[in-house]
Design a protein around this motif. Structure first.
Motif, PDB file in Angstrom:
ATOM      1  N   PHE A  35       0.812  -1.080   0.106  1.00  8.94           N
ATOM      2  CA  PHE A  35      -0.029  -0.008  -0.206  1.00  8.94           C
ATOM      3  C   PHE A  35       1.073   1.346   0.126  1.00  8.94           C
ATOM      4  O   PHE A  35       1.956   1.147   0.200  1.00  8.94           O
ATOM      5  CB  PHE A  35      -1.108   0.006   1.239  1.00  8.94           C
ATOM      6  CG  PHE A  35      -0.221  -0.013   2.410  1.00  8.94           C
ATOM      7  CD1 PHE A  35       0.003   1.345   3.363  1.00  8.94           C
ATOM      8  CD2 PHE A  35       0.034  -1.270   3.079  1.00  8.94           C
ATOM      9  CE1 PHE A  35       0.546   1.131   4.386  1.00  8.94           C
ATOM     10  CE2 PHE A  35       0.777  -1.020   4.194  1.00  8.94           C
ATOM     11  CZ  PHE A  35       1.201   0.033   5.114  1.00  8.94           C
ATOM     12  N   ASP A  36       0.083   2.342  -0.446  1.00  7.88           N
ATOM     13  CA  ASP A  36       0.930   3.600  -0.350  1.00  7.88           C
ATOM     14  C   ASP A  36       0.660   4.245   0.860  1.00  7.88           C
ATOM     15  O   ASP A  36      -0.469   4.490   1.223  1.00  7.88           O
ATOM     16  CB  ASP A  36       0.364   4.395  -1.614  1.00  7.88           C
ATOM     17  CG  ASP A  36       1.153   5.788  -1.550  1.00  7.88           C
ATOM     18  OD1 ASP A  36       1.808   6.355  -0.726  1.00  7.88           O
ATOM     19  OD2 ASP A  36       1.064   6.379  -2.867  1.00  7.88           O
ATOM     20  N   LEU A  64      -2.193   7.724   4.816  1.00 14.02           N
ATOM     21  CA  LEU A  64      -2.297   8.582   5.938  1.00 14.02           C
ATOM     22  C   LEU A  64      -3.397   9.868   5.481  1.00 14.02           C
ATOM     23  O   LEU A  64      -4.240  10.291   6.239  1.00 14.02           O
ATOM     24  CB  LEU A  64      -0.837   9.373   5.636  1.00 14.02           C
ATOM     25  CG  LEU A  64       0.050   8.679   6.844  1.00 14.02           C
ATOM     26  CD1 LEU A  64       1.498   9.538   6.846  1.00 14.02           C
ATOM     27  CD2 LEU A  64      -0.219   8.782   8.155  1.00 14.02           C
ATOM     28  N   ASP A  65      -3.422  10.098   4.046  1.00 13.80           N
ATOM     29  CA  ASP A  65      -4.351  11.118   3.524  1.00 13.80           C
ATOM     30  C   ASP A  65      -5.884  10.389   4.014  1.00 13.80           C
ATOM     31  O   ASP A  65      -6.841  11.494   4.605  1.00 13.80           O
ATOM     32  CB  ASP A  65      -4.262  11.208   2.385  1.00 13.80           C
ATOM     33  CG  ASP A  65      -3.173  12.047   1.832  1.00 13.80           C
ATOM     34  OD1 ASP A  65      -2.815  12.690   2.655  1.00 13.80           O
ATOM     35  OD2 ASP A  65      -2.818  12.182   0.473  1.00 13.80           O
ATOM     36  N   ALA A  66      -6.326   9.311   3.854  1.00 13.09           N
ATOM     37  CA  ALA A  66      -7.278   8.597   4.491  1.00 13.09           C
ATOM     38  C   ALA A  66      -7.614   8.752   5.965  1.00 13.09           C
ATOM     39  O   ALA A  66      -8.612   9.144   6.414  1.00 13.09           O
ATOM     40  CB  ALA A  66      -7.539   7.327   3.896  1.00 13.09           C
ATOM     41  N   THR A  69      -8.905   3.646   5.256  1.00 13.34           N
ATOM     42  CA  THR A  69      -7.740   3.378   4.844  1.00 13.34           C
ATOM     43  C   THR A  69      -7.740   2.174   3.945  1.00 13.34           C
ATOM     44  O   THR A  69      -6.830   1.990   3.022  1.00 13.34           O
ATOM     45  CB  THR A  69      -6.730   3.115   5.870  1.00 13.34           C
ATOM     46  OG1 THR A  69      -6.926   2.009   6.763  1.00 13.34           O
ATOM     47  CG2 THR A  69      -6.328   4.538   6.770  1.00 13.34           C
ATOM     48  N   GLY A  70      -8.518   1.080   4.071  1.00 18.06           N
ATOM     49  CA  GLY A  70      -8.493   0.005   3.239  1.00 18.06           C
ATOM     50  C   GLY A  70      -7.776  -0.931   3.727  1.00 18.06           C
ATOM     51  O   GLY A  70      -7.444  -2.102   3.182  1.00 18.06           O
ATOM     52  N   LEU A  71      -7.008  -0.917   5.027  1.00 16.31           N
ATOM     53  CA  LEU A  71      -6.104  -1.693   5.437  1.00 16.31           C
ATOM     54  C   LEU A  71      -6.828  -2.531   6.564  1.00 16.31           C
ATOM     55  O   LEU A  71      -7.834  -2.183   7.231  1.00 16.31           O
ATOM     56  CB  LEU A  71      -4.938  -0.991   6.070  1.00 16.31           C
ATOM     57  CG  LEU A  71      -3.849  -0.299   5.272  1.00 16.31           C
ATOM     58  CD1 LEU A  71      -2.921   0.507   6.110  1.00 16.31           C
ATOM     59  CD2 LEU A  71      -3.368  -1.265   4.198  1.00 16.31           C
ATOM     60  N   GLY A  72      -6.302  -3.687   6.660  1.00 12.68           N
ATOM     61  CA  GLY A  72      -6.666  -4.486   7.902  1.00 12.68           C
ATOM     62  C   GLY A  72      -6.189  -3.907   9.128  1.00 12.68           C
ATOM     63  O   GLY A  72      -5.175  -3.342   9.122  1.00 12.68           O
ATOM     64  N   LEU A 119      -2.536  -2.154   9.649  1.00 16.90           N
ATOM     65  CA  LEU A 119      -2.762  -0.894  10.224  1.00 16.90           C
ATOM     66  C   LEU A 119      -1.736  -0.557  11.566  1.00 16.90           C
ATOM     67  O   LEU A 119      -0.974   0.117  11.683  1.00 16.90           O
ATOM     68  CB  LEU A 119      -4.154  -0.427  10.379  1.00 16.90           C
ATOM     69  CG  LEU A 119      -4.531   1.011  10.860  1.00 16.90           C
ATOM     70  CD1 LEU A 119      -4.151   1.921   9.474  1.00 16.90           C
ATOM     71  CD2 LEU A 119      -5.990   1.240  11.088  1.00 16.90           C
ATOM     72  N   TYR A 120      -1.917  -1.712  12.527  1.00 14.97           N
ATOM     73  CA  TYR A 120      -1.192  -1.371  13.664  1.00 14.97           C
ATOM     74  C   TYR A 120       0.195  -1.981  13.467  1.00 14.97           C
ATOM     75  O   TYR A 120       1.152  -1.562  14.251  1.00 14.97           O
ATOM     76  CB  TYR A 120      -2.004  -2.215  14.870  1.00 14.97           C
ATOM     77  CG  TYR A 120      -3.123  -1.390  15.294  1.00 14.97           C
ATOM     78  CD1 TYR A 120      -2.861  -0.189  15.905  1.00 14.97           C
ATOM     79  CD2 TYR A 120      -4.290  -1.624  14.749  1.00 14.97           C
ATOM     80  CE1 TYR A 120      -3.968   0.459  16.377  1.00 14.97           C
ATOM     81  CE2 TYR A 120      -5.431  -0.838  15.191  1.00 14.97           C
ATOM     82  CZ  TYR A 120      -5.292  -0.050  15.830  1.00 14.97           C
ATOM     83  OH  TYR A 120      -6.389   1.142  16.350  1.00 14.97           O
ATOM     84  N   ASN A 121       0.595  -2.699  12.545  1.00 15.33           N
ATOM     85  CA  ASN A 121       1.968  -3.089  12.343  1.00 15.33           C
ATOM     86  C   ASN A 121       2.679  -1.833  11.706  1.00 15.33           C
ATOM     87  O   ASN A 121       3.848  -1.676  12.023  1.00 15.33           O
ATOM     88  CB  ASN A 121       1.979  -4.212  11.277  1.00 15.33           C
ATOM     89  CG  ASN A 121       1.873  -5.911  12.073  1.00 15.33           C
ATOM     90  OD1 ASN A 121       1.793  -5.743  13.107  1.00 15.33           O
ATOM     91  ND2 ASN A 121       1.304  -6.778  11.147  1.00 15.33           N
ATOM     92  N   THR A 122       2.136  -1.142  10.821  1.00 18.00           N
ATOM     93  CA  THR A 122       2.554   0.033  10.288  1.00 18.00           C
ATOM     94  C   THR A 122       2.709   1.211  11.330  1.00 18.00           C
ATOM     95  O   THR A 122       3.722   1.866  11.398  1.00 18.00           O
ATOM     96  CB  THR A 122       2.005   0.467   9.108  1.00 18.00           C
ATOM     97  OG1 THR A 122       1.905  -0.588   8.002  1.00 18.00           O
ATOM     98  CG2 THR A 122       2.444   1.568   8.556  1.00 18.00           C
TER      99      THR A 122
END
Length: 192
Positions: A7-8, A13-15, A37-40, A44-47
């Motif tokens: 993912f970008d 971050l913009d989302a 964000t479309g992330l799981g 999300l928390y790993n990043t």
């Protein structure tokens, strides 16, 4: 070998900025962030490690876009009054844009919600405010040196005053009409 991120981070971050800006920090749930964000949750928390860390990064991203926009408008041609009016009128236009939902300013919203409560968020917001104040200060100092404003005018005080007016417009924009906001702009311009 680490797996590449699929993912970008800027788009994420913009989302997140949009979600926190609409709902505020406390009212934004992990599910809201997953959906926007479309992330799981795991990604999300790993990043970002935590909601607070994601919020700090969202504030940093917001500063990149909002403070850069102010700096660019101040760097455009025109007198100091024309350039400051352009910045403040841009705020009014943004606040009167009904499609944006009268969100105000993410940094101001964060200051009101978490300022003095969360030291890291307070520091991030302070940095945002200082960056914009410094941009104003540079322009007022140059304007004084070039004779556009009087020698008796303190560029730092004018920068702080203009910053207060700009962020005040963001707060007033949640409820005031265009005429009231425009009056604040014109009164601010007359101060220097």
């Amino acid at each position: 070998m680490p797996r590449p991120k699929g993912f970008d981070p800027t788009e994420v971050l913009d989302a997140a900025v949009g979600t926190f800006w609409r709902k505020g920090y406390a009212a934004t749930s992990a599910q809201d962030l997953v959906e926007s964000t479309g992330l799981g949750r795991g990604s999300l928390y790993n990043t970002f490690s935590s909601k607070q860390q994601l919020f700090k990064e969202a504030l940093r991203r917001y500063e990149e876009t909002s403070a850069t926009r102010v700096e660019e408008m101040l760097a455009a041609p025109g007198t100091i009054r024309q350039r400051i009016r352009r910045v403040l009128t841009d705020v009014v236009d943004d606040e009167m844009d009904s499609s944006a939902g009268h969100r105000g300013c993410l940094a101001v919203n964060a200051a009101l919600e978490l300022g003095g409560i969360d030291d890291e968020i307070t520091a991030r917001v302070r940095h945002n405010f200082e960056r914009v104040e410094n941009a104003f200060h540079v322009e007022f100092a140059a304007a004084r040196q070039e004779g556009e404003i009087g020698e008796n005018k303190d560029p730092r005080a004018l920068a702080q005053f203009t910053l207060a007016a700009m962020y005040g417009l963001r707060v007033l924009g949640k409820t005031a009409d265009r005429q009231a906001l425009t009056q604040v702009v014109e009164t601010t311009i007359q101060a220097f």
